[in-house]
Design a protein around this motif. Structure first.
Motif, PDB file in Angstrom:
ATOM      1  N   ARG A  64      -5.349   5.150  -7.542  1.00 43.39           N
ATOM      2  CA  ARG A  64      -6.373   5.962  -6.874  1.00 43.39           C
ATOM      3  C   ARG A  64      -5.853   7.390  -6.712  1.00 43.39           C
ATOM      4  O   ARG A  64      -4.804   7.620  -6.120  1.00 43.39           O
ATOM      5  CB  ARG A  64      -6.706   5.364  -5.513  1.00 43.39           C
ATOM      6  CG  ARG A  64      -7.717   6.184  -4.702  1.00 43.39           C
ATOM      7  CD  ARG A  64      -7.963   5.523  -3.355  1.00 43.39           C
ATOM      8  NE  ARG A  64      -8.846   6.331  -2.508  1.00 43.39           N
ATOM      9  CZ  ARG A  64      -8.532   6.750  -1.290  1.00 43.39           C
ATOM     10  NH1 ARG A  64      -7.366   6.411  -0.748  1.00 43.39           N
ATOM     11  NH2 ARG A  64      -9.381   7.474  -0.583  1.00 43.39           N
TER      12      ARG A  64
ATOM     13  N   HIS B 253       1.791  -2.863  -7.163  1.00 36.69           N
ATOM     14  CA  HIS B 253       1.467  -2.268  -5.873  1.00 36.69           C
ATOM     15  C   HIS B 253       0.202  -1.420  -5.969  1.00 36.69           C
ATOM     16  O   HIS B 253      -0.166  -0.936  -7.038  1.00 36.69           O
ATOM     17  CB  HIS B 253       2.639  -1.420  -5.383  1.00 36.69           C
ATOM     18  CG  HIS B 253       3.915  -2.196  -5.251  1.00 36.69           C
ATOM     19  ND1 HIS B 253       4.052  -3.249  -4.370  1.00 36.69           N
ATOM     20  CD2 HIS B 253       5.105  -2.099  -5.918  1.00 36.69           C
ATOM     21  CE1 HIS B 253       5.266  -3.751  -4.475  1.00 36.69           C
ATOM     22  NE2 HIS B 253       5.923  -3.082  -5.408  1.00 36.69           N
ATOM     23  N   ARG B 254      -0.465  -1.246  -4.840  1.00 43.43           N
ATOM     24  CA  ARG B 254      -1.668  -0.423  -4.771  1.00 43.43           C
ATOM     25  C   ARG B 254      -1.253   0.987  -4.370  1.00 43.43           C
ATOM     26  O   ARG B 254      -0.740   1.204  -3.269  1.00 43.43           O
ATOM     27  CB  ARG B 254      -2.658  -1.021  -3.771  1.00 43.43           C
ATOM     28  CG  ARG B 254      -3.217  -2.381  -4.209  1.00 43.43           C
ATOM     29  CD  ARG B 254      -4.263  -2.889  -3.225  1.00 43.43           C
ATOM     30  NE  ARG B 254      -3.659  -3.313  -1.973  1.00 43.43           N
ATOM     31  CZ  ARG B 254      -3.243  -4.557  -1.716  1.00 43.43           C
ATOM     32  NH1 ARG B 254      -3.358  -5.501  -2.651  1.00 43.43           N
ATOM     33  NH2 ARG B 254      -2.708  -4.870  -0.549  1.00 43.43           N
TER      34      ARG B 254
ATOM     35  N   GLU C  81       0.869  -1.170   0.000  1.00 43.26           N
ATOM     36  CA  GLU C  81       0.000   0.000   0.000  1.00 43.26           C
ATOM     37  C   GLU C  81       0.914   1.230   0.000  1.00 43.26           C
ATOM     38  O   GLU C  81       1.637   1.469   0.968  1.00 43.26           O
ATOM     39  CB  GLU C  81      -0.907   0.013   1.227  1.00 43.26           C
ATOM     40  CG  GLU C  81      -1.904  -1.121   1.301  1.00 43.26           C
ATOM     41  CD  GLU C  81      -3.019  -1.011   0.258  1.00 43.26           C
ATOM     42  OE1 GLU C  81      -3.166   0.094  -0.323  1.00 43.26           O
ATOM     43  OE2 GLU C  81      -3.730  -2.008   0.059  1.00 43.26           O
TER      44      GLU C  81
ATOM     45  N   ALA D 268       2.591   1.233  -9.682  1.00 45.57           N
ATOM     46  CA  ALA D 268       1.391   0.424  -9.923  1.00 45.57           C
ATOM     47  C   ALA D 268       1.669  -0.664 -10.958  1.00 45.57           C
ATOM     48  O   ALA D 268       1.116  -1.768 -10.864  1.00 45.57           O
ATOM     49  CB  ALA D 268       0.242   1.316 -10.379  1.00 45.57           C
TER      50      ALA D 268
ATOM     51  N   THR E 287      -1.975   5.193  -4.021  1.00 48.35           N
ATOM     52  CA  THR E 287      -2.887   6.318  -3.881  1.00 48.35           C
ATOM     53  C   THR E 287      -2.099   7.606  -4.026  1.00 48.35           C
ATOM     54  O   THR E 287      -1.081   7.790  -3.344  1.00 48.35           O
ATOM     55  CB  THR E 287      -3.582   6.312  -2.506  1.00 48.35           C
ATOM     56  OG1 THR E 287      -4.397   5.146  -2.387  1.00 48.35           O
ATOM     57  CG2 THR E 287      -4.462   7.551  -2.332  1.00 48.35           C
TER      58      THR E 287
END
Length: 265
Positions: A100, A73-74, A53, A69, A76
């Protein structure tokens, strides 16, 4: 905010810069290779094979977020500029990944990201612009999990003085060195610069530990562009020189930017 983090020359299969070709690409890679090499070493230690994250505070149009990404990986991005967020969405779509994007500043992190919810937070060329760097870093630490990491990239005041002097603005260089915010005057477009010691003190006061400092763009910003224009080999040599200089205990002091990776203990 604009895309300040930079994009690696190649993000296929990792964050390194192997396979770089062409003088322009090699010279561009020399500006960012040190940061990406450090992240490439950090990510496996944090992930242990699982997706991370990651929060990119002030991540602009996704120059760092999209390649991360692409590695699975995620990510934001917290960014105040809606135009940058729109560009981020387009960039992510073109790369076939999801990132995101949320509108906000560092002070909004506690309401946008779960407490201790990030394995890694990028804060690249953000502390120069925030009203209170210590408060901003405290908000960053609040969303970083114990054992997680923070990647800071900040403009070096000593290098700022060097560059002003090399440009013939000697009085500006003198003022910059004595100014507590590392500025050479009211017309200075940079709100704040940091010394190496000042940045480390800020990191320590935020409760981060195990910090390492590397110099970014030690030579790239002082060598004339014609030294590598049209010469891919010269650009590659510059890239390797930057990587060698990044950890040199004396040369770090004149790097345009200082890169710190620290951990929440």
């Amino acid at each position: 905010m604009t895309d300040r983090s930079g994009t690696p020359a190649t993000a296929i299969g990792g964050l390194g810069v192997s396979g770089t070709t062409g003088p322009a690409r090699a010279a561009g890679a020399a500006r960012t290779a040190v940061v990406w090499d450090a992240l490439a070493r950090l990510l496996p230690d944090l992930s242990e094979g699982a997706p991370l994250e990651i929060v990119d505070a002030g991540g602009g149009t996704g120059g760092a977020a999209v390649p991360l990404a692409e590695l699975g990986h995620r990510v934001t991005v917290v960014e105040p500029n809606p135009d940058s967020l729109a560009a981020l969405e387009r960039r992510a779509a073109e790369s076939g990944v999801t990132v995101r994007g949320v509108q906000g500043d560092t002070r909004d992190l506690p309401s946008l990201v779960p407490a201790e919810g990030a394995d890694l937070v990028l804060v690249h060329n953000v502390l120069e612009y925030v009203e209170d760097p210590a408060a901003a870093l405290a908000d960053v630490v609040g969303v970083t999990r114990p054992g997680g990491a923070v990647s800071l990239l900040a403009t070096n005041a000593v290098a700022g003085a060097l560059h002003r002097a090399l440009a013939g603005h000697v009085a500006d260089a003198h003022r910059l060195l004595s100014d507590p915010d590392g500025r050479w005057g009211e017309a200075d477009p940079m709100p704040r610069r940091f010394t190496r010691q000042g940045l480390l003190e800020l990191v320590g006061a935020a409760g981060l530990t195990g910090e390492s400092v590397r110099g970014v763009r030690v030579f790239t910003d002082v060598i004339p562009g014609h030294a590598w224009e049209g010469d891919a080999q010269a650009g590659q040599h510059l890239l390797e020189l930057e990587k060698a200089a990044a950890g040199h205990p004396e040369l770090i002091g004149i790097a345009t930017q200082l890169h710190v990776i620290a951990h929440r203990g």
